[in-house]
Design an enzyme around this catalytic site. Structure first.
Site, mmCIF file in Angstrom:
data_model
loop_
_atom_site.group_PDB
_atom_site.id
_atom_site.type_symbol
_atom_site.label_atom_id
_atom_site.label_comp_id
_atom_site.label_asym_id
_atom_site.label_seq_id
_atom_site.Cartn_x
_atom_site.Cartn_y
_atom_site.Cartn_z
ATOM 1 N N ARG A 252 14.670 -3.120 4.609
ATOM 2 C CA ARG A 252 14.481 -1.677 4.360
ATOM 3 C C ARG A 252 14.930 -0.829 5.556
ATOM 4 N NH1 ARG A 252 8.839 -0.728 1.537
ATOM 5 N NH2 ARG A 252 9.845 1.290 1.148
ATOM 6 N N LYS B 266 -3.925 3.753 -1.352
ATOM 7 C CA LYS B 266 -3.236 2.972 -0.316
ATOM 8 C C LYS B 266 -2.771 3.864 0.834
ATOM 9 C CE LYS B 266 0.750 0.659 -1.310
ATOM 10 N NZ LYS B 266 1.762 0.935 -0.272
ATOM 11 N N ARG C 153 -3.756 5.503 6.557
ATOM 12 C CA ARG C 153 -3.940 6.570 7.553
ATOM 13 C C ARG C 153 -5.343 6.519 8.146
ATOM 14 N NH1 ARG C 153 0.070 7.609 4.293
ATOM 15 N NH2 ARG C 153 1.740 9.081 4.817
ATOM 16 N N ASP D 27 6.428 6.641 -6.546
ATOM 17 C CA ASP D 27 5.938 5.272 -6.779
ATOM 18 C C ASP D 27 5.653 5.004 -8.252
ATOM 19 O OD1 ASP D 27 6.100 4.779 -4.065
ATOM 20 O OD2 ASP D 27 4.015 5.315 -3.683
ATOM 21 N N LYS E 255 13.244 0.958 -1.878
ATOM 22 C CA LYS E 255 11.813 0.621 -1.924
ATOM 23 C C LYS E 255 11.676 -0.902 -1.732
ATOM 24 C CE LYS E 255 10.136 4.713 -2.393
ATOM 25 N NZ LYS E 255 9.392 5.281 -1.261
ATOM 26 N N GLN F 27 6.438 8.869 5.047
ATOM 27 C CA GLN F 27 6.370 7.911 6.156
ATOM 28 C C GLN F 27 7.128 8.456 7.355
ATOM 29 O OE1 GLN F 27 7.806 4.289 4.339
ATOM 30 N NE2 GLN F 27 5.884 3.950 3.230
ATOM 31 N N GLY G 282 5.906 -1.108 4.308
ATOM 32 C CA GLY G 282 6.753 -0.096 4.959
ATOM 33 C C GLY G 282 5.916 0.951 5.663
ATOM 34 N N ARG H 262 14.637 -0.606 -6.852
ATOM 35 C CA ARG H 262 13.918 -0.331 -8.113
ATOM 36 C C ARG H 262 14.817 0.317 -9.156
ATOM 37 N NH1 ARG H 262 8.074 1.630 -5.618
ATOM 38 N NH2 ARG H 262 7.364 -0.472 -5.113
HETATM 39 C C1 S3P Z 1 4.047 6.464 1.442
HETATM 40 C C2 S3P Z 1 5.166 7.217 1.261
HETATM 41 C C3 S3P Z 1 6.204 6.903 0.247
HETATM 42 C C4 S3P Z 1 5.678 5.938 -0.804
HETATM 43 C C5 S3P Z 1 4.941 4.792 -0.198
HETATM 44 C C6 S3P Z 1 3.760 5.282 0.627
HETATM 45 C C7 S3P Z 1 3.076 6.877 2.482
HETATM 46 O O1 S3P Z 1 7.306 6.289 0.882
HETATM 47 O O2 S3P Z 1 6.727 5.475 -1.603
HETATM 48 O O3 S3P Z 1 4.466 3.921 -1.203
HETATM 49 O O4 S3P Z 1 1.935 6.371 2.492
HETATM 50 O O5 S3P Z 1 3.439 7.703 3.336
HETATM 51 P P1 S3P Z 1 8.506 7.170 1.554
HETATM 52 O O6 S3P Z 1 7.951 7.833 2.768
HETATM 53 O O7 S3P Z 1 9.554 6.147 1.898
HETATM 54 O O8 S3P Z 1 8.941 8.125 0.494
#
Ligand code: S3P
Length: 441
Positions: free
Chosen positions: A131, A26, A31, A325, A352, A178, A103, A356
């Site tokens: 969030r 994912k 990206r 995750d 999240k 992120q 997110g 969670r």
């Molecule tokens: C992700 C970063 C993580 C992860 C999310 C995907 C990403 O979140 O929990 O499922 O693709 O950059 P955080 O950046 O909030 O830690």
């Protein structure tokens, strides 16, 4: 009136046995789609995850002017081309962009849109609207972007970009890929070197993929930099399988007697497979076999056998980002282990798709397992002979990873369980149930 649905998940009739694949990663899929949309020229993508979250990114790039031609392949993935907006920049969309439950879509778009003279409103579903977004808007404001309403914590938020961004050196308050990605993507277009330091290492897909799109990055221990102004050029990206999805099949194989599965073509990026090391430390019969690299992303197989005796272990704070995750499903495995498992400093779980941390404790309590929080540490007192009572109902609260975690109670146990809003698995792993049931035939 509630429109919740309840899905009954029944015990698998046979051990999990055989070789399988999981859908595309994912994080890498988001990206690949977003970077291709930003790039000059036409990029070629394959193995892209076809799930609700990634489709939110695809829809967003279309609304912003990228030409997307991705079609469903026989294996369920998406493949094809994306022609990006390149140096012309994204076009002003008519309406707000709905990021759904994703997110990653919302937060990465903030960094993508900040360097352009554009006003774009981002929104999402009720979970995403709860969030925190200040963690992203704060550094982008330091770079010169504005957001409306000013000081807003949550979506909807309007990004008011500017082509006058300046580079920053930023100490992130939490390890978040992120946040790191949003800052680096804005930094591509800013004058000078943008550096982001984080308290512990988060996943590094952005640092690995940007050079494929012609933008050099430098990465050191817990820091990453990009020097602008630069622009992205088209690239070819092959997306490996998602280790976070593989973690559910691996955990199922560990818990279901006589199982033995090999999950092939999975990303073995070390920032993502912390769960295999955690399970090893619990005594699990699990191993990884490297077979190659897609771009700079290593991939290979994860092999797991049923392990009757597991033991609790302690996971230190600096390893949490590499399993962030997977903590829900690791908590369920820990509930079957002898002794206490401790996950240190897991406050990020509270923000999240749901809280969670609270939901892990509620779900484990239904199983009669003692789990509690001290400060920001999660404790789980395992029960090696754990067996579930008939008639259990678990809430997913629309959180895909909770839905899959609690479904394992039914799939690997002796009693069916009911899961509220199980369909949320479509966010990351739509064919989860079919895949796991196929392995048990
Ligand atoms: C992700 C970063 C993580 C992860 C999310 C995907 C990403 O979140 O929990 O499922 O693709 O950059 P955080 O950046 O909030 O830690």
């Amino acid at each position: 009136m509630s429109n919740e649905t309840i899905t009954t998940i029944r015990p698998l009739q046979a051990p999990l046995d055989g070789t399988t694949h999981v859908p595309g990663d994912k994080s890498i899929s988001h990206r690949a789609v977003l970077f291709a949309a930003m790039a000059e020229g036409t990029s070629s993508l394959s193995g892209v995850l076809d799930s609700e979250d990634v489709c939110a990114s695809i829809a967003a790039t279309k609304a912003l002017g990228a030409k997307v031609d991705l079609t469903k392949q026989e294996d369920g993935s998406l493949a094809g081309s994306i022609t990006g907006w390149g140096q012309a920049g994204p076009t002003q969309p008519q309406d707000a962009i709905d990021c759904g439950n994703s997110g990653t879509t919302a937060r990465l778009l903030m960094g993508i849109l900040a360097p352009w003279n554009i006003r774009v409103t981002l929104t999402g579903d009720s979970s995403l609207q709860r969030r925190p977004m200040r963690r992203i808007t704060a550094p982008l404001m330091k770079m010169g972007a504005r957001f409306e309403p000013e000081g807003q914590e949550t979506l909807p938020i309007t990004v008011c970009g500017t082509d006058q961004l300046h580079a920053i050196s930023y100490d992130a308050p939490m390890a978040s890929a992120q946040l790191k990605t949003a800052v680096l993507l804005a930094g591509v277009y800013a004058q000078g070197t943008t550096t982001l330091r984080e308290p512990s290492a988060s996943r590094n897909h952005t640092e690995l993929m940007l050079p494929e799109f012609g933008v050099p990055t430098t990465a050191a221990d817990r820091s990453a930099s990009v020097t602008g102004p630069e622009y992205l050029k088209s690239a070819d990206v092959v997306v490996p399988g998602d280790p976070s999805s593989a973690a559910f099949l691996a955990s199922a194989a560990l818990l279901k007697p006589k199982s033995h599965v090999v999950i092939e073509n999975v990303s073995l990026n070390t920032a993502r497979i912390g769960f295999t090391r955690t399970l090893e430390r619990m005594g699990a019969d699990i191993s990884v076999h490297y077979s190659g690299a897609a771009g700079k992303e290593p991939y290979g197989a994860i092999e797991v056998r049923y392990t009757p005796v597991l033991r609790g272990c302690e996971i230190p704070a600096d390893k949490i980002a590499s399993i962030v995750d997977e903590i829900p499903v690791l908590s369920l495995v820990a509930a079957h282990a002898r002794g206490v498992t401790i996950f240190r400093e897991v406050s990020e779980l509270r923000v999240k798709e749901t809280d969670r941390l609270a939901e892990i404790i509620t779900g484990l309590e239904k199983l009669g397992v003692d789990a509690w929080v001290e400060g920001n540490d999660l404790f789980i007192e395992g029960q090696p002979d754990l067996a579930s009572e008939p008639g259990l109902v678990f809430e997913s609260h629309g959180d895909h990873r909770l839905a899959m975690t609690w479904s394992l109670v039914g799939l690997c146990g002796e009693e069916p369980v009911d899961i509220v809003d199980f369909e949320s698995v479509a966010v990351s792993y739509p064919q989860f149930l079919t895949d796991i049931e196929r392995l048990a035939k």
